[in-house]
Design a protein around this motif. Structure first.
Motif, PDB file in Angstrom:
ATOM      1  N   ARG A 178       0.831  -1.211   0.000  1.00 43.21           N
ATOM      2  CA  ARG A 178       0.000   0.000   0.000  1.00 43.21           C
ATOM      3  C   ARG A 178       0.864   1.259   0.000  1.00 43.21           C
ATOM      4  NH1 ARG A 178      -5.460  -0.471   1.433  1.00 43.21           N
ATOM      5  NH2 ARG A 178      -5.478   1.735   0.846  1.00 43.21           N
ATOM      6  N   ARG A 179       1.986   1.228   0.721  1.00 46.10           N
ATOM      7  CA  ARG A 179       2.888   2.381   0.777  1.00 46.10           C
ATOM      8  C   ARG A 179       3.471   2.660  -0.603  1.00 46.10           C
ATOM      9  NH1 ARG A 179       6.360   0.443   4.351  1.00 46.10           N
ATOM     10  NH2 ARG A 179       4.942   0.840   6.090  1.00 46.10           N
ATOM     11  N   GLU A 180       3.869   1.593  -1.294  1.00 47.68           N
ATOM     12  CA  GLU A 180       4.460   1.751  -2.627  1.00 47.68           C
ATOM     13  C   GLU A 180       3.434   2.212  -3.656  1.00 47.68           C
ATOM     14  OE1 GLU A 180       6.135  -2.060  -3.358  1.00 47.68           O
ATOM     15  OE2 GLU A 180       7.937  -1.702  -2.127  1.00 47.68           O
ATOM     16  N   ALA A 181       2.163   1.975  -3.385  1.00 49.79           N
ATOM     17  CA  ALA A 181       1.105   2.341  -4.336  1.00 49.79           C
ATOM     18  C   ALA A 181       0.644   3.788  -4.185  1.00 49.79           C
ATOM     19  CB  ALA A 181      -0.096   1.399  -4.170  1.00 49.79           C
ATOM     20  N   LEU A 182       1.114   4.476  -3.179  1.00 48.40           N
ATOM     21  CA  LEU A 182       0.706   5.862  -2.979  1.00 48.40           C
ATOM     22  C   LEU A 182       1.197   6.730  -4.130  1.00 48.40           C
ATOM     23  CD1 LEU A 182       1.456   6.335   0.846  1.00 48.40           C
ATOM     24  CD2 LEU A 182      -0.794   6.210  -0.232  1.00 48.40           C
ATOM     25  N   GLY A 183       0.416   7.728  -4.469  1.00 47.39           N
ATOM     26  CA  GLY A 183       0.781   8.620  -5.565  1.00 47.39           C
ATOM     27  C   GLY A 183       1.912   9.568  -5.206  1.00 47.39           C
ATOM     28  N   PRO A 184       2.435  10.295  -6.199  1.00 49.72           N
ATOM     29  CA  PRO A 184       3.516  11.266  -5.968  1.00 49.72           C
ATOM     30  C   PRO A 184       3.114  12.329  -4.944  1.00 49.72           C
ATOM     31  CG  PRO A 184       3.152  10.902  -8.316  1.00 49.72           C
ATOM     32  CD  PRO A 184       2.022  10.228  -7.608  1.00 49.72           C
ATOM     33  N   GLY A 185       4.041  12.647  -4.073  1.00 47.20           N
ATOM     34  CA  GLY A 185       3.787  13.671  -3.069  1.00 47.20           C
ATOM     35  C   GLY A 185       2.936  13.224  -1.902  1.00 47.20           C
ATOM     36  N   ARG A 186       2.575  11.945  -1.880  1.00 48.81           N
ATOM     37  CA  ARG A 186       1.744  11.430  -0.789  1.00 48.81           C
ATOM     38  C   ARG A 186       2.591  10.616   0.180  1.00 48.81           C
ATOM     39  NH1 ARG A 186      -2.993  13.847  -0.399  1.00 48.81           N
ATOM     40  NH2 ARG A 186      -3.784  12.038   0.723  1.00 48.81           N
ATOM     41  N   VAL A 187       2.220  10.664   1.418  1.00 49.39           N
ATOM     42  CA  VAL A 187       2.824   9.837   2.458  1.00 49.39           C
ATOM     43  C   VAL A 187       1.680   9.123   3.178  1.00 49.39           C
ATOM     44  CG1 VAL A 187       4.829  11.331   2.782  1.00 49.39           C
ATOM     45  CG2 VAL A 187       2.765  11.722   4.155  1.00 49.39           C
ATOM     46  N   PRO A 188       1.955   8.036   3.853  1.00 49.61           N
ATOM     47  CA  PRO A 188       0.865   7.416   4.612  1.00 49.61           C
ATOM     48  C   PRO A 188       0.345   8.382   5.671  1.00 49.61           C
ATOM     49  CG  PRO A 188       2.772   5.957   4.461  1.00 49.61           C
ATOM     50  CD  PRO A 188       3.215   7.293   3.982  1.00 49.61           C
ATOM     51  N   ALA A 189      -0.955   8.432   5.817  1.00 53.83           N
ATOM     52  CA  ALA A 189      -1.516   9.173   6.957  1.00 53.83           C
ATOM     53  C   ALA A 189      -1.178   8.393   8.225  1.00 53.83           C
ATOM     54  CB  ALA A 189      -3.022   9.306   6.806  1.00 53.83           C
ATOM     55  N   LEU A 190      -1.176   9.090   9.341  1.00 52.47           N
ATOM     56  CA  LEU A 190      -0.987   8.437  10.632  1.00 52.47           C
ATOM     57  C   LEU A 190      -2.298   8.518  11.397  1.00 52.47           C
ATOM     58  CD1 LEU A 190       2.517   9.789  11.755  1.00 52.47           C
ATOM     59  CD2 LEU A 190       1.976   7.644  10.575  1.00 52.47           C
ATOM     60  N   ARG A 191      -2.741   7.392  11.934  1.00 53.76           N
ATOM     61  CA  ARG A 191      -3.982   7.350  12.703  1.00 53.76           C
ATOM     62  C   ARG A 191      -3.716   6.858  14.111  1.00 53.76           C
ATOM     63  NH1 ARG A 191      -8.869   8.107  10.338  1.00 53.76           N
ATOM     64  NH2 ARG A 191      -8.894   8.165   8.053  1.00 53.76           N
ATOM     65  N   LEU A 192      -4.557   7.313  15.018  1.00 54.63           N
ATOM     66  CA  LEU A 192      -4.533   6.846  16.388  1.00 54.63           C
ATOM     67  C   LEU A 192      -5.207   5.481  16.487  1.00 54.63           C
ATOM     68  CD1 LEU A 192      -4.076   7.547  19.474  1.00 54.63           C
ATOM     69  CD2 LEU A 192      -6.457   8.343  19.449  1.00 54.63           C
ATOM     70  N   ARG A 193      -4.590   4.577  17.211  1.00 52.75           N
ATOM     71  CA  ARG A 193      -5.215   3.289  17.477  1.00 52.75           C
ATOM     72  C   ARG A 193      -6.040   3.444  18.763  1.00 52.75           C
ATOM     73  NH1 ARG A 193      -3.757  -1.598  15.467  1.00 52.75           N
ATOM     74  NH2 ARG A 193      -1.732  -0.765  14.779  1.00 52.75           N
ATOM     75  N   ALA A 194      -7.274   3.890  18.596  1.00 57.03           N
ATOM     76  CA  ALA A 194      -8.109   4.200  19.759  1.00 57.03           C
ATOM     77  C   ALA A 194      -8.527   2.928  20.486  1.00 57.03           C
ATOM     78  CB  ALA A 194      -9.347   4.976  19.330  1.00 57.03           C
ATOM     79  N   GLY A 195      -8.586   3.018  21.806  1.00 56.69           N
ATOM     80  CA  GLY A 195      -8.984   1.874  22.615  1.00 56.69           C
ATOM     81  C   GLY A 195     -10.406   1.956  23.106  1.00 56.69           C
ATOM     82  N   ILE A 196     -11.107   3.033  22.731  1.00 56.90           N
ATOM     83  CA  ILE A 196     -12.506   3.217  23.124  1.00 56.90           C
ATOM     84  C   ILE A 196     -13.285   3.690  21.910  1.00 56.90           C
ATOM     85  CG2 ILE A 196     -11.935   3.741  25.527  1.00 56.90           C
ATOM     86  CD1 ILE A 196     -12.333   6.697  24.897  1.00 56.90           C
ATOM     87  N   SER A 197     -14.597   3.643  21.973  1.00 57.65           N
ATOM     88  CA  SER A 197     -15.424   4.089  20.846  1.00 57.65           C
ATOM     89  C   SER A 197     -16.200   5.367  21.146  1.00 57.65           C
ATOM     90  CB  SER A 197     -16.408   2.986  20.449  1.00 57.65           C
ATOM     91  OG  SER A 197     -17.253   2.653  21.541  1.00 57.65           O
ATOM     92  N   GLU A 198     -16.282   5.754  22.408  1.00 54.77           N
ATOM     93  CA  GLU A 198     -16.946   7.003  22.767  1.00 54.77           C
ATOM     94  C   GLU A 198     -16.428   7.486  24.111  1.00 54.77           C
ATOM     95  OE1 GLU A 198     -21.122   6.067  22.816  1.00 54.77           O
ATOM     96  OE2 GLU A 198     -21.065   5.448  24.910  1.00 54.77           O
ATOM     97  N   LEU A 199     -16.638   8.763  24.353  1.00 55.29           N
ATOM     98  CA  LEU A 199     -16.157   9.370  25.596  1.00 55.29           C
ATOM     99  C   LEU A 199     -17.099  10.512  25.969  1.00 55.29           C
ATOM    100  CD1 LEU A 199     -13.687   9.378  27.633  1.00 55.29           C
ATOM    101  CD2 LEU A 199     -12.782  11.247  26.243  1.00 55.29           C
ATOM    102  N   THR A 200     -17.327  10.693  27.256  1.00 57.51           N
ATOM    103  CA  THR A 200     -18.161  11.794  27.732  1.00 57.51           C
ATOM    104  C   THR A 200     -17.276  12.908  28.285  1.00 57.51           C
ATOM    105  OG1 THR A 200     -19.975  10.297  28.292  1.00 57.51           O
ATOM    106  CG2 THR A 200     -19.983  12.466  29.342  1.00 57.51           C
ATOM    107  N   VAL A 201     -17.539  14.115  27.828  1.00 61.51           N
ATOM    108  CA  VAL A 201     -16.851  15.298  28.343  1.00 61.51           C
ATOM    109  C   VAL A 201     -17.878  16.220  28.973  1.00 61.51           C
ATOM    110  CG1 VAL A 201     -14.963  15.170  26.661  1.00 61.51           C
ATOM    111  CG2 VAL A 201     -17.024  16.487  26.120  1.00 61.51           C
ATOM    112  N   ASP A 202     -17.416  17.064  29.861  1.00 60.21           N
ATOM    113  CA  ASP A 202     -18.302  18.041  30.500  1.00 60.21           C
ATOM    114  C   ASP A 202     -18.117  19.399  29.837  1.00 60.21           C
ATOM    115  OD1 ASP A 202     -19.440  16.337  32.451  1.00 60.21           O
ATOM    116  OD2 ASP A 202     -17.598  16.469  33.633  1.00 60.21           O
TER     117      ASP A 202
END
Length: 307
Positions: A142-166
Motif C-alpha cells: 500500500r505504501r508503494e502504491a501511494l501517488g507522488p507527493g503522498r505519504v501514509p496518513a498516521l492514525r490513532l489506534r483508539a482503545g474506546i469508541s466514545e467518551l463523555t466530556v463536560d
C-alpha cells in the motif's frame, strides 16, 4: 499585541482563528466570549493562528484577523503562536503515542473511507478501521502504491469508541472516539492533535469556541488523556445564524468589519451589536461592558440570530 502581566494569572483562555477568510460577526462574538471568560476568571488570554493547512491560508489574512480582533478591544498575553511553525512539537507527540503502539499508517483515500463497509451501528464519518490490522507485507504494498507527493496518513489506534466530556454550556456530552487522523496523507499535521498539544504548551485550561466543534471534543480529550495532559475546561458557544437559522456566512451580506465599513457601519457600532447580543447594558459599545455579565449560564439561551 502583547500585554505582559506582572503577576501571571492562573491558567489561560485562548482564541485560535484560521486565516482562510475575514472573521465575521459570529467569529468575533466567540472571541469576545473567550476573552471575557478568561479575564473574569483571572486567566491569561492567549492568541494562536491555526495556519496548519498552508494551502488554505490566504496571504495577509492572519494579520487582518488580528487587526480586527484588536480593533474591537481584544488584547492578549505573550507571543502569538503560529501552528505552521510547530511541526516538531506535533511530531514529538505522535512519537510518544507511537512508542505506546497507538499509531498506525493509513493509506485510504477519502473516497475509500466513504465507501467502506461499516458495522451496523457505526456513527457517520467514523473511520472503519480498514488499515488498522494490515500485515507488514500489505503495508509495504500500500505504501508503494501511494501517488507522488503522498505519504501514509498516521492514525490513532483508539482503545474506546466514545467518551463523555463536560461542557459548561451544554452539560455532559458523549461523542464518538475513532481512529482519528494525526497526520494527513499530504504530510500536514491534523487539527485534533495540534489543538491538544498547543493548548497544553500555552498553558490553556479553558477552551471557549463555537458549538460546531463540540462533536470533535471527545476525540481531543482522549488524546489529552493518552498524552498525560490535563483536559481543559470546555465552553462551546452557540453560533451566530441568519434569519433562516443557518450558520452565518459571507453569503448573508455585510457580516465582516470590512464589509460593514463599506456600508457605513463603524467598528464601534458592530461591537455594540455583539455586546447587545450577549446581554450587555443598553447602548454599550465596549467589550469591557461585558465583564461580569457573560457566563456559561448566560450562553444557554441559544444561537444569535443576526438579522
Amino acid at each position: 499585541m502583547d500585554s505582559p502581566a506582572s503577576n501571571p494569572p492562573r491558567g489561560a483562555g485562548r482564541y485560535a482563528p484560521s486565516p482562510s477568510g475575514d472573521l465575521h460577526l459570529g467569529n468575533l462574538r466567540t472571541a469576545v466570549v473567550a476573552w471575557v471568560l478568561a479575564r473574569d476568571s483571572g486567566r491569561a488570554f492567549r492568541m494562536r493562528v491555526d495556519d496548519l493547512d498552508t494551502a488554505r491560508a490566504r496571504p495577509g489574512m492572519a494579520e487582518r484577523q488580528l487587526e480586527d480582533l484588536a480593533s474591537i478591544g481584544i488584547d492578549w498575553d505573550g507571543e502569538i503562536m503560529w501552528e505552521s511553525e510547530r511541526a516538531e512539537a506535533y511530531a514529538a507527540a505522535a512519537d510518544r503515542l507511537a512508542g505506546a503502539d497507538l499509531v498506525y499508517e493509513c493509506y485510504c483515500s477519502r473516497r475509500e473511507i466513504a465507501e467502506a463497509p461499516r458495522a451496523p451501528h457505526s456513527p457517520p464519518g467514523a473511520y472503519p478501521g480498514t488499515c488498522r490490522n494490515l500485515t507488514e507485507a500489505e503495508r509495504t504494498a500500500r505504501r508503494e502504491a501511494l501517488g507522488p507527493g503522498r505519504v501514509p496518513a498516521l492514525r490513532l489506534r483508539a482503545g474506546i469508541s466514545e467518551l463523555t466530556v463536560d461542557d459548561l454550556v451544554h452539560g455532559p456530552y458523549t461523542g464518538v472516539v475513532d481512529d482519528v487522523v494525526l497526520r494527513r496523507g499530504d504530510g500536514v499535521w491534523a487539527y485534533n492533535l495540534a489543538v491538544v498539544v498547543d493548548d497544553a504548551d500555552q498553558g490553556v485550561d479553558q477552551v471557549v469556541r463555537g458549538e460546531d466543534l463540540l462533536p470533535s471534543t471527545p476525540r481531543q480529550a482522549y488524546l489529552a488523556d493518552l498524552l498525560g495532559l490535563r483536559r481543559p475546561e470546555y465552553v462551546h458557544v452557540p453560533l451566530a445564524v441568519n434569519a433562516a437559522g443557518e450558520r452565518l456566512a459571507k453569503r448573508d451580506g455585510a457580516v465582516t468589519l470590512a464589509d460593514l465599513a463599506l456600508e457605513g457601519t463603524t467598528t464601534r457600532a458592530a461591537v455594540a451589536r455583539i455586546v447587545a447580543s450577549l446581554g450587555g447594558p443598553p447602548g454599550a459599545d465596549s467589550i469591557d461592558a461585558l465583564r461580569g455579565v457573560v457566563t456559561p449560564g448566560s450562553l444557554r439561551s441559544g444561537p444569535w440570530v443576526v438579522a
